[in-house]
Design a protein around this motif. Sequence first.
Motif, PDB file in Angstrom:
ATOM      1  N   UNK A   1       0.799  -1.221   0.000  1.00 29.67           N
ATOM      2  CA  UNK A   1       0.000   0.000   0.000  1.00 29.67           C
ATOM      3  C   UNK A   1       0.835   1.276   0.000  1.00 29.67           C
ATOM      4  N   UNK A   2       2.026   1.234   0.602  1.00 30.61           N
ATOM      5  CA  UNK A   2       2.886   2.420   0.619  1.00 30.61           C
ATOM      6  C   UNK A   2       3.410   2.731  -0.777  1.00 30.61           C
ATOM      7  N   UNK A   3       3.767   1.703  -1.523  1.00 35.92           N
ATOM      8  CA  UNK A   3       4.226   1.896  -2.902  1.00 35.92           C
ATOM      9  C   UNK A   3       3.099   2.473  -3.749  1.00 35.92           C
ATOM     10  N   UNK A   4       1.912   1.914  -3.618  1.00 41.17           N
ATOM     11  CA  UNK A   4       0.760   2.427  -4.374  1.00 41.17           C
ATOM     12  C   UNK A   4       0.487   3.882  -4.024  1.00 41.17           C
ATOM     13  N   UNK A   5       0.617   4.228  -2.743  1.00 42.67           N
ATOM     14  CA  UNK A   5       0.373   5.602  -2.310  1.00 42.67           C
ATOM     15  C   UNK A   5       1.417   6.545  -2.914  1.00 42.67           C
TER      16      UNK A   5
ATOM     17  N   UNK B   1      -7.913   3.248  -8.623  1.00 43.41           N
ATOM     18  CA  UNK B   1      -6.993   2.110  -8.553  1.00 43.41           C
ATOM     19  C   UNK B   1      -6.269   2.055  -7.214  1.00 43.41           C
ATOM     20  N   UNK B   2      -6.004   3.208  -6.619  1.00 43.78           N
ATOM     21  CA  UNK B   2      -5.365   3.224  -5.301  1.00 43.78           C
ATOM     22  C   UNK B   2      -6.210   2.454  -4.290  1.00 43.78           C
ATOM     23  N   UNK B   3      -7.499   2.731  -4.258  1.00 42.19           N
ATOM     24  CA  UNK B   3      -8.397   2.034  -3.330  1.00 42.19           C
ATOM     25  C   UNK B   3      -8.479   0.552  -3.675  1.00 42.19           C
ATOM     26  N   UNK B   4      -8.608   0.249  -4.970  1.00 44.65           N
ATOM     27  CA  UNK B   4      -8.675  -1.140  -5.397  1.00 44.65           C
ATOM     28  C   UNK B   4      -7.409  -1.915  -5.046  1.00 44.65           C
ATOM     29  N   UNK B   5      -6.254  -1.282  -5.260  1.00 45.96           N
ATOM     30  CA  UNK B   5      -4.981  -1.921  -4.930  1.00 45.96           C
ATOM     31  C   UNK B   5      -4.876  -2.149  -3.424  1.00 45.96           C
TER      32      UNK B   5
END
Length: 231
Positions: free
Chosen positions: A59-63, A75-79
């Motif tokens: 989640x940190x990478x996605x953020x 996509x952030x929420x989905x990931x």
Amino acid sequence: MKKYVAEAFGTFVLTLFGCGSAAVAGATLGTLGIAMAFGLSIIAMAFVIGNVSGCHINPAVSFGLFLDKRLSGKDLIGYWIAQFIGGIVAAAVLALIISMCDLGGVLATGLGCDGYEAASAVGISLVGALIVEVVLTCIFVLSVLGSTADERTAPYAGIIIGLTLAFVHIMGIPLTGTSVNPARSFGPALMMAFNGDMTALSQVWVFIVAPLAGAALAALVWMGLKQKAEK
């Protein structure tokens, strides 16, 4: 949905093999061996699901990628949902495997959980744990932002990112157990609570908040570096 399934699967593999190495063979592998288990998991998954989801599995990478405008809010929420599901399922599978071994039970292994104060190998304080996780996550996410932004390094990004994850674990394992990944921390903490030990779950907020803060710091640093390069 393929990219969300890929993220859940990748996070599952990272959590199962990284935390599993710590829980099942930590005494034999030592810090370096556990660090390499996490790093090699990233490298393997980068070549398996990289073309599907980008292989964030964190989640940190996605953020960080969201803040750098490379990932949409949807996509952030989905990931995030997929990554937490992957971490929880991996921890449940790991707990099941351990329950069928002569290791003293799930609680005796620790499931690779992170922690501070009495839950830290060196007794690091709450403030110290926050600082360590912010700094280590910042460095890790910077390796993602940098290696994937340039077409010259992008083909090797999985190796670069995996080795960076390994080296931040080398320092971080004795301090906090090294999270830098909220999903990897939450799954084992939840399974420990399910088996009667609430310590990791009561502390897991640190390993959610600090990595996200570290990712935000990495995005700020990266934006500054990009602006200087453009000038």
